[in-house]
Design a protein around this motif. Structure first.
Motif, PDB file in Angstrom:
ATOM      1  N   ASP A  43       1.070  -1.217   0.049  1.00 39.45           N
ATOM      2  CA  ASP A  43       0.055  -0.377   0.247  1.00 39.45           C
ATOM      3  C   ASP A  43       1.088   0.855   0.409  1.00 39.45           C
ATOM      4  O   ASP A  43       2.104   1.664   0.776  1.00 39.45           O
ATOM      5  N   SER A  44       0.228   2.019  -0.846  1.00 36.06           N
ATOM      6  CA  SER A  44       1.626   3.231  -0.654  1.00 36.06           C
ATOM      7  C   SER A  44       0.543   4.814   0.299  1.00 36.06           C
ATOM      8  O   SER A  44       0.322   4.072   1.625  1.00 36.06           O
ATOM      9  N   GLY A  45       2.501   4.537   1.321  1.00 31.13           N
ATOM     10  CA  GLY A  45       2.628   5.179   2.304  1.00 31.13           C
ATOM     11  C   GLY A  45       2.660   4.013   3.412  1.00 31.13           C
ATOM     12  O   GLY A  45       2.523   4.228   5.026  1.00 31.13           O
ATOM     13  N   ARG A  46       2.377   2.738   2.731  1.00 33.30           N
ATOM     14  CA  ARG A  46       4.061   1.832   4.141  1.00 33.30           C
ATOM     15  C   ARG A  46       4.747   2.377   4.437  1.00 33.30           C
ATOM     16  O   ARG A  46       5.376   1.901   3.668  1.00 33.30           O
ATOM     17  N   HIS A  84       1.030 -10.044   7.451  1.00 38.61           N
ATOM     18  CA  HIS A  84       1.357  -9.395   8.609  1.00 38.61           C
ATOM     19  C   HIS A  84       2.791  -9.012   8.546  1.00 38.61           C
ATOM     20  O   HIS A  84       3.868  -8.798   9.748  1.00 38.61           O
ATOM     21  N   THR A  85       4.071  -9.341   7.840  1.00 35.74           N
ATOM     22  CA  THR A  85       5.439  -9.009   7.843  1.00 35.74           C
ATOM     23  C   THR A  85       5.114  -7.365   7.414  1.00 35.74           C
ATOM     24  O   THR A  85       4.999  -6.699   7.110  1.00 35.74           O
ATOM     25  N   PRO A  86       6.522  -6.610   8.864  1.00 33.17           N
ATOM     26  CA  PRO A  86       6.747  -5.779   8.698  1.00 33.17           C
ATOM     27  C   PRO A  86       6.830  -4.370   7.568  1.00 33.17           C
ATOM     28  O   PRO A  86       8.382  -5.066   7.076  1.00 33.17           O
ATOM     29  N   GLY A  87       7.052  -3.811   7.325  1.00 32.43           N
ATOM     30  CA  GLY A  87       7.086  -3.402   6.314  1.00 32.43           C
ATOM     31  C   GLY A  87       6.765  -3.774   4.392  1.00 32.43           C
ATOM     32  O   GLY A  87       7.489  -3.503   3.370  1.00 32.43           O
ATOM     33  N   ASP A  88       5.919  -4.822   5.143  1.00 29.35           N
ATOM     34  CA  ASP A  88       4.997  -5.370   3.592  1.00 29.35           C
ATOM     35  C   ASP A  88       3.857  -5.216   4.118  1.00 29.35           C
ATOM     36  O   ASP A  88       3.469  -4.877   3.787  1.00 29.35           O
ATOM     37  N   GLY A  89       2.653  -6.326   4.440  1.00 27.60           N
ATOM     38  CA  GLY A  89       1.852  -5.922   4.394  1.00 27.60           C
ATOM     39  C   GLY A  89       1.447  -5.383   5.832  1.00 27.60           C
ATOM     40  O   GLY A  89      -0.079  -5.082   6.000  1.00 27.60           O
ATOM     41  N   ILE A  90       1.607  -4.960   6.375  1.00 25.00           N
ATOM     42  CA  ILE A  90       1.759  -4.127   7.798  1.00 25.00           C
ATOM     43  C   ILE A  90       2.967  -2.978   7.565  1.00 25.00           C
ATOM     44  O   ILE A  90       4.148  -2.991   6.922  1.00 25.00           O
TER      45      ILE A  90
END
Length: 337
Positions: free
Chosen positions: A55-58, A106-112
């Motif tokens: 997502d843009s803004g992740r 739920h991976t930081p910098g990817d899904g969250i």
């Protein structure tokens, strides 16, 4: 508070600084962590460059090490003041990956949102302890590259003393694999296109080195160095451009840990080569929370701190990605305040 995010709204992904809301205080089974350092991985680069959709803004970066500032109710793993490092799959606690635990949702910098920020509030399972005496920069190398090497050789590979390990390149995974292999009594063959980097690999303990530009048929050279038998394990980070040579280099019944796709995504694989050698070709992505705990425990007795090539500030994150993409680094690229 400050954060660094991927912006895809212009059509070309790029890194921008942004002010985001403080995450506040932790709820039950959560901890609040002040992030002190991160390290860069190829996965982070693909997100930042838009090759992996996010997502843009992740908020970027999977790896983050810091200090526990507050704990919620029922937190048993940590107390205020503990030094911790993030996990890549916080929902994957132990055992084998499943469709719900081994995906990137739920991976930081990817899904969250990731670790390129000042503070995070996450489940206590989203972090593990770090080795005693390690700096935050050192600890930030554990999450992705270090644990990937550990899983490839120890968890999946069941590495034994005296076995041969073939390592490709001189990035974070490769150097961690070299250190793990030598600590466990294995023999290591390392490849690179740089003689200077190969000299450094020898200084770190590599038993043999091969310049793959000078020796394009390096699989045959590996067979020569192993008396015609081949290596027990290949830490495969190249992908399509290297896999065929890896199949030549591996022994009958050997193990190839397919980790990277540095040369692309599509490979022309000789299936008879896999069948004829009865090779175990296993893809993997990082590891579970339990595997990370076991790796951290091992690091407490392995006399080998991570090799850090350069350290940038978070304000220099875009420049750090450029440096990572250049391939000039030897070891890890880290980020601090």
């Amino acid at each position: 508070m400050k954060a660094w995010v991927v912006d895809t709204q212009t059509g070309n992904a790029h890194v921008v600084a942004k002010e985001i809301n403080d995450p506040g205080q932790p709820k039950a089974e959560e901890i609040r962590v002040a992030i002190k350092a991160s390290s860069l991985n190829y996965h982070d680069l693909m997100v930042a460059r838009g090759f992996m959709q996010a997502d843009s803004g992740r908020v970027l970066l999977s790896d983050g090490a810091g200090v526990v500032e507050a704990v919620g109710e029922n937190v048993t793993a940590f107390k205020v003041g503990d030094h911790v490092v993030s996990t890549f799959f916080p929902q994957w606690l132990a055992g084998q990956p499943t469709p719900t635990t081994g995906n990137f949702a739920h991976t930081p910098g990817d899904g969250i949102d990731g670790m390129a920020t000042e503070y995070v509030v996450r489940s206590q399972h989203a972090f593990t302890a770090i080795p005693q005496g390690w700096t935050f920069q050192d600890a930030a190398t554990i999450t992705t590259s270090g644990l990937t090497a550990w899983r490839a050789l120890v968890v999946n590979g069941q590495l034994k003393a005296g076995e041969y390990v073939l390592i490709q390149g001189t990035g974070g995974v490769s150097i961690a694999a070299l250190q793990i292999a030598k600590a466990m009594g294995a023999r290591v063959i390392a490849t690179s296109s740089s003689n200077d980097k190969l000299t450094k690999m020898q200084q770190l303990g590599a038993d043999h080195v091969i310049n793959y530009k000078e020796t394009p048929a390096w699989g045959e050279k590996v067979l020569e160095l192993t008396f015609g038998i081949g290596v027990d394990h290949v830490v495969e980070v190249g992908g399509p451009a290297t896999l065929n040579q890896s199949l030549i280099a591996v022994k009958v019944g050997g193990h190839i840990a397919q980790i990277g796709v540095l040369s692309g995504n599509e490979a022309n694989i000789p299936v008879m080569g896999i069948l004829g050698k009865q090779v175990r070709l296993q893809g993997l992505a990082v590891g579970s929370c339990q595997a990370q705990k076991e790796y951290v425990q091992a690091l407490g007795v392995i006399d080998a701190n991570p090799v850090i090539d350069r350290t940038f500030t978070y304000h220099q994150l875009a420049e750090a990605f450029d440096y990572l993409q250049s391939g000039a680094h030897f070891g890890k690229v880290c980020i601090t305040w």
